[in-house]
Scaffold this motif. Structure first.
Motif, PDB file in Angstrom:
ATOM      1  N   ASP A 216      -8.694  -8.443   8.517  1.00 38.06           N
ATOM      2  CA  ASP A 216      -9.563  -9.017   7.489  1.00 38.06           C
ATOM      3  C   ASP A 216      -8.795  -9.408   6.230  1.00 38.06           C
ATOM      4  O   ASP A 216      -9.329 -10.105   5.366  1.00 38.06           O
ATOM      5  CB  ASP A 216     -10.669  -8.021   7.107  1.00 38.06           C
ATOM      6  CG  ASP A 216     -11.667  -7.832   8.243  1.00 38.06           C
ATOM      7  OD1 ASP A 216     -11.911  -8.811   8.983  1.00 38.06           O
ATOM      8  OD2 ASP A 216     -12.178  -6.704   8.401  1.00 38.06           O
TER       9      ASP A 216
ATOM     10  N   GLU B  35      -8.653  -3.321   9.854  1.00 39.59           N
ATOM     11  CA  GLU B  35      -8.946  -3.818   8.505  1.00 39.59           C
ATOM     12  C   GLU B  35      -7.907  -4.843   8.078  1.00 39.59           C
ATOM     13  O   GLU B  35      -8.205  -5.799   7.351  1.00 39.59           O
ATOM     14  CB  GLU B  35      -9.016  -2.659   7.496  1.00 39.59           C
ATOM     15  CG  GLU B  35      -9.497  -3.150   6.145  1.00 39.59           C
ATOM     16  CD  GLU B  35      -9.758  -2.042   5.128  1.00 39.59           C
ATOM     17  OE1 GLU B  35      -9.827  -0.855   5.520  1.00 39.59           O
ATOM     18  OE2 GLU B  35      -9.898  -2.389   3.937  1.00 39.59           O
TER      19      GLU B  35
ATOM     20  N   ALA C  21     -10.370  -5.901   0.974  1.00 45.56           N
ATOM     21  CA  ALA C  21     -11.126  -6.485  -0.141  1.00 45.56           C
ATOM     22  C   ALA C  21     -10.215  -6.664  -1.358  1.00 45.56           C
ATOM     23  O   ALA C  21     -10.264  -7.696  -2.056  1.00 45.56           O
ATOM     24  CB  ALA C  21     -12.309  -5.581  -0.490  1.00 45.56           C
ATOM     25  N   ARG C  22      -9.357  -5.680  -1.616  1.00 44.44           N
ATOM     26  CA  ARG C  22      -8.423  -5.773  -2.752  1.00 44.44           C
ATOM     27  C   ARG C  22      -7.456  -6.951  -2.553  1.00 44.44           C
ATOM     28  O   ARG C  22      -7.147  -7.690  -3.494  1.00 44.44           O
ATOM     29  CB  ARG C  22      -7.615  -4.468  -2.901  1.00 44.44           C
ATOM     30  CG  ARG C  22      -8.396  -3.307  -3.421  1.00 44.44           C
ATOM     31  CD  ARG C  22      -8.682  -3.456  -4.933  1.00 44.44           C
ATOM     32  NE  ARG C  22      -7.476  -3.373  -5.747  1.00 44.44           N
ATOM     33  CZ  ARG C  22      -7.060  -4.295  -6.602  1.00 44.44           C
ATOM     34  NH1 ARG C  22      -7.761  -5.404  -6.779  1.00 44.44           N
ATOM     35  NH2 ARG C  22      -5.960  -4.119  -7.318  1.00 44.44           N
TER      36      ARG C  22
ATOM     37  N   TYR D 245      -5.044   2.690   0.138  1.00 43.30           N
ATOM     38  CA  TYR D 245      -5.516   2.222   1.444  1.00 43.30           C
ATOM     39  C   TYR D 245      -7.029   1.952   1.469  1.00 43.30           C
ATOM     40  O   TYR D 245      -7.518   1.249   2.346  1.00 43.30           O
ATOM     41  CB  TYR D 245      -5.163   3.249   2.532  1.00 43.30           C
ATOM     42  CG  TYR D 245      -3.676   3.337   2.823  1.00 43.30           C
ATOM     43  CD1 TYR D 245      -3.069   2.472   3.726  1.00 43.30           C
ATOM     44  CD2 TYR D 245      -2.878   4.273   2.177  1.00 43.30           C
ATOM     45  CE1 TYR D 245      -1.711   2.544   3.987  1.00 43.30           C
ATOM     46  CE2 TYR D 245      -1.521   4.358   2.436  1.00 43.30           C
ATOM     47  CZ  TYR D 245      -0.941   3.491   3.341  1.00 43.30           C
ATOM     48  OH  TYR D 245       0.407   3.563   3.594  1.00 43.30           O
ATOM     49  N   ASP D 246      -7.765   2.523   0.491  1.00 46.21           N
ATOM     50  CA  ASP D 246      -9.218   2.345   0.512  1.00 46.21           C
ATOM     51  C   ASP D 246      -9.582   0.883   0.253  1.00 46.21           C
ATOM     52  O   ASP D 246      -9.155   0.306  -0.753  1.00 46.21           O
ATOM     53  CB  ASP D 246      -9.875   3.221  -0.574  1.00 46.21           C
ATOM     54  CG  ASP D 246      -9.880   4.682  -0.163  1.00 46.21           C
ATOM     55  OD1 ASP D 246      -9.590   4.962   1.021  1.00 46.21           O
ATOM     56  OD2 ASP D 246     -10.149   5.528  -1.040  1.00 46.21           O
ATOM     57  N   ASP D 247     -10.374   0.312   1.148  1.00 47.73           N
ATOM     58  CA  ASP D 247     -10.832  -1.082   0.974  1.00 47.73           C
ATOM     59  C   ASP D 247      -9.687  -2.041   0.678  1.00 47.73           C
ATOM     60  O   ASP D 247      -9.821  -2.949  -0.142  1.00 47.73           O
ATOM     61  CB  ASP D 247     -11.851  -1.164  -0.176  1.00 47.73           C
ATOM     62  CG  ASP D 247     -13.161  -0.521   0.205  1.00 47.73           C
ATOM     63  OD1 ASP D 247     -13.492  -0.518   1.403  1.00 47.73           O
ATOM     64  OD2 ASP D 247     -13.842   0.000  -0.707  1.00 47.73           O
ATOM     65  N   PHE D 248      -8.563  -1.853   1.355  1.00 50.40           N
ATOM     66  CA  PHE D 248      -7.403  -2.661   0.978  1.00 50.40           C
ATOM     67  C   PHE D 248      -7.609  -4.150   1.276  1.00 50.40           C
ATOM     68  O   PHE D 248      -7.120  -5.007   0.547  1.00 50.40           O
ATOM     69  CB  PHE D 248      -6.112  -2.121   1.622  1.00 50.40           C
ATOM     70  CG  PHE D 248      -6.020  -2.282   3.115  1.00 50.40           C
ATOM     71  CD1 PHE D 248      -5.610  -3.488   3.678  1.00 50.40           C
ATOM     72  CD2 PHE D 248      -6.317  -1.221   3.961  1.00 50.40           C
ATOM     73  CE1 PHE D 248      -5.515  -3.624   5.058  1.00 50.40           C
ATOM     74  CE2 PHE D 248      -6.221  -1.360   5.336  1.00 50.40           C
ATOM     75  CZ  PHE D 248      -5.832  -2.562   5.892  1.00 50.40           C
TER      76      PHE D 248
ATOM     77  N   THR E 247      -5.039   1.374  10.083  1.00 44.74           N
ATOM     78  CA  THR E 247      -5.023   0.158   9.258  1.00 44.74           C
ATOM     79  C   THR E 247      -5.157  -1.158  10.030  1.00 44.74           C
ATOM     80  O   THR E 247      -5.479  -2.185   9.435  1.00 44.74           O
ATOM     81  CB  THR E 247      -3.697   0.093   8.457  1.00 44.74           C
ATOM     82  OG1 THR E 247      -2.627   0.391   9.357  1.00 44.74           O
ATOM     83  CG2 THR E 247      -3.688   1.062   7.299  1.00 44.74           C
TER      84      THR E 247
ATOM     85  N   THR F 194       0.848  -1.190   0.000  1.00 45.15           N
ATOM     86  CA  THR F 194       0.000   0.000   0.000  1.00 45.15           C
ATOM     87  C   THR F 194       0.888   1.246   0.000  1.00 45.15           C
ATOM     88  O   THR F 194       1.960   1.259   0.618  1.00 45.15           O
ATOM     89  CB  THR F 194      -0.926   0.087   1.234  1.00 45.15           C
ATOM     90  OG1 THR F 194      -0.147   0.016   2.420  1.00 45.15           O
ATOM     91  CG2 THR F 194      -1.971  -0.991   1.227  1.00 45.15           C
TER      92      THR F 194
ATOM     93  N   HIS G 158      -8.070  -9.717  -1.007  1.00 52.10           N
ATOM     94  CA  HIS G 158      -8.773 -10.979  -1.284  1.00 52.10           C
ATOM     95  C   HIS G 158      -8.970 -11.191  -2.781  1.00 52.10           C
ATOM     96  O   HIS G 158      -8.848 -12.320  -3.273  1.00 52.10           O
ATOM     97  CB  HIS G 158     -10.085 -11.038  -0.502  1.00 52.10           C
ATOM     98  CG  HIS G 158      -9.853 -11.400   0.935  1.00 52.10           C
ATOM     99  ND1 HIS G 158      -9.568 -12.681   1.359  1.00 52.10           N
ATOM    100  CD2 HIS G 158      -9.779 -10.627   2.040  1.00 52.10           C
ATOM    101  CE1 HIS G 158      -9.357 -12.688   2.663  1.00 52.10           C
ATOM    102  NE2 HIS G 158      -9.480 -11.439   3.103  1.00 52.10           N
ATOM    103  N   GLU G 159      -9.230 -10.083  -3.512  1.00 54.81           N
ATOM    104  CA  GLU G 159      -9.326 -10.224  -4.982  1.00 54.81           C
ATOM    105  C   GLU G 159      -8.011 -10.742  -5.557  1.00 54.81           C
ATOM    106  O   GLU G 159      -7.985 -11.672  -6.363  1.00 54.81           O
ATOM    107  CB  GLU G 159      -9.604  -8.853  -5.623  1.00 54.81           C
ATOM    108  CG  GLU G 159     -11.057  -8.403  -5.597  1.00 54.81           C
ATOM    109  CD  GLU G 159     -11.168  -6.918  -5.966  1.00 54.81           C
ATOM    110  OE1 GLU G 159     -12.053  -6.277  -5.399  1.00 54.81           O
ATOM    111  OE2 GLU G 159     -10.347  -6.426  -6.783  1.00 54.81           O
TER     112      GLU G 159
END
Ligand code: NAP
Length: 312
Positions: A214, A211, A186-187, A181-184, A208, A160, A189-190
């Motif tokens: 997760d 999150e 989720a990124r 850093y936004d929705d990192f 951070t 990041t 996991h993608e």
């Protein structure tokens, strides 16, 4: 001699470039001419409030490289209080020799952050071949070195950063994917096909940490090694079971370099990597010693990349 003193706790404005008496070495100490001072985020914590370093009034900083006045030996150090100065009285067992071919600037730029990156990648979580790991603030001092160290261990790095310029530096250092850093989580996991990363290396902290849990794979390791955005709130440990039997470590270099032998072994390993060209040390900026205040403003303003040095 000249030095940078903080008279009280506070922001960069408490740093004063001033005249102080020359240090006088006690038993077991030597006088060292300082050629390069390493700036570290811990210096921000030191002047910010109690519990991290010297109490004011004191000369700030702990890292540098230079020459022993009596013997001409070239040395570097990471844990000697009062390092933002032209000279220091240094305990012998806290000095490491700087090998031929490594300049004082590179030694001061590499030692603290490089040994940190080394223990993070080898010991906090020993990165295995093809492991995915997440490195926050990957264009920073520790971040660039840790990204390279993870690649040397054949890991796969998701990084990041907060700007395009920083993203390009993280990429050059070997990151496979650079994200914001936004929705990192989720990124992550993608990118990892839903698995998550084996370890998160987090020097950012408050912004951070949660999150990041997760973003971890089951039984993954959260390595919280700093708090550039502030100290995280206390963590309810039951969160760790709910999110997949996770581990958390809050490590510090002081533990991993707690004896002269451990300090020397890790410094030697680091300098070898630099000498063979396996590790690139980016000096993002060098400021005159009297510009320490500006350097701190730039560091906390997220304007910097790589390592910051002061030149006495
Ligand atoms: N535990 C240890 O042994 C150890 C040893 C050395 C350093 N550290 C820690 O490692 C971390 C990095 O240290 P460093 O000296 O190499 O600094 P750095 O990474 O060069 O600078 C800090 C970076 O953190 C990022 N950041 C994210 N949120 C921030 C915020 N709110 N304010 C300021 N910066 C923010 C910025 O990068 P972006 O703009 O890209 O987000 C910034 O450039 C620090 O937390 C430090 O305490 C720990």
């Amino acid at each position: 001699m000249h030095a940078v003193v903080f008279e009280r706790y506070g922001g960069p404005e408490v740093l004063e470039y001033t005249d102080v008496p020359d240090p006088e070495p006690a038993d077991g100490q030597v006088l060292v001419d300082v050629e390069a001072v390493g700036i570290n985020y811990r210096d921000v914590y030191e002047r910010g409030g109690p519990g991290y370093g010297s109490d004011p009034p004191a000369i700030i900083g702990v890292e540098g490289a230079g020459t022993v006045v009596d013997t001409g030996e070239r040395v570097a150090w990471v844990a000697i209080p009062g390092s933002y100065a032209e000279r220091i009285a240094a305990p012998r067992d806290k000095l490491v020799p700087v090998p031929e071919g490594v300049s004082s600037e590179v030694a001061a730029a590499a030692l603290l952050q490089g040994m940190t990156a080394h223990y993070l990648a080898h010991d906090s979580y020993p990165i295995q071949e093809d492991d995915w790991v997440l490195v926050h603030a990957a264009a920073g001092g520790v971040g660039l070195l840790l990204t390279q160290m993870a690649r040397l261990r054949s890991g796969r790095v998701i990084a990041t950063t907060s700007s395009d310029e920083k993203a390009a530096l993280a990429s050059d250092a070997g990151a496979h994917h650079v994200i914001g850093y936004d929705d990192f989580a989720a990124r992550v996991h993608e990118i990892t096909g839903g698995e998550g990363v084996a370890a998160v290396y987090d020097g950012v902290g408050k912004a951070t940490l949660l999150e990041g849990l997760d973003a971890l794979a089951p039984t993954g390791r959260m390595i919280l090694y700093g708090a550039a955005s502030g100290r995280p709130d206390p963590l309810d440990l039951s969160v760790l079971s709910a999110k997949g039997s996770l581990y958390v470590q809050r490590p510090t270099l002081a533990t991993y370099a707690r004896s002269p032998e451990l300090l020397r072994d890790r410094a030697t390993a680091l300098f070898e990597l630099i000498a063979i060209g396996a590790l690139n040390v980016r000096i993002g900026a060098t400021y005159p010693l009297d510009q320490a205040r500006q350097a701190h403003e730039d560091l906390t303003g997220r304007k910097t990349t790589g390592k910051l040095l002061l030149e006495p």
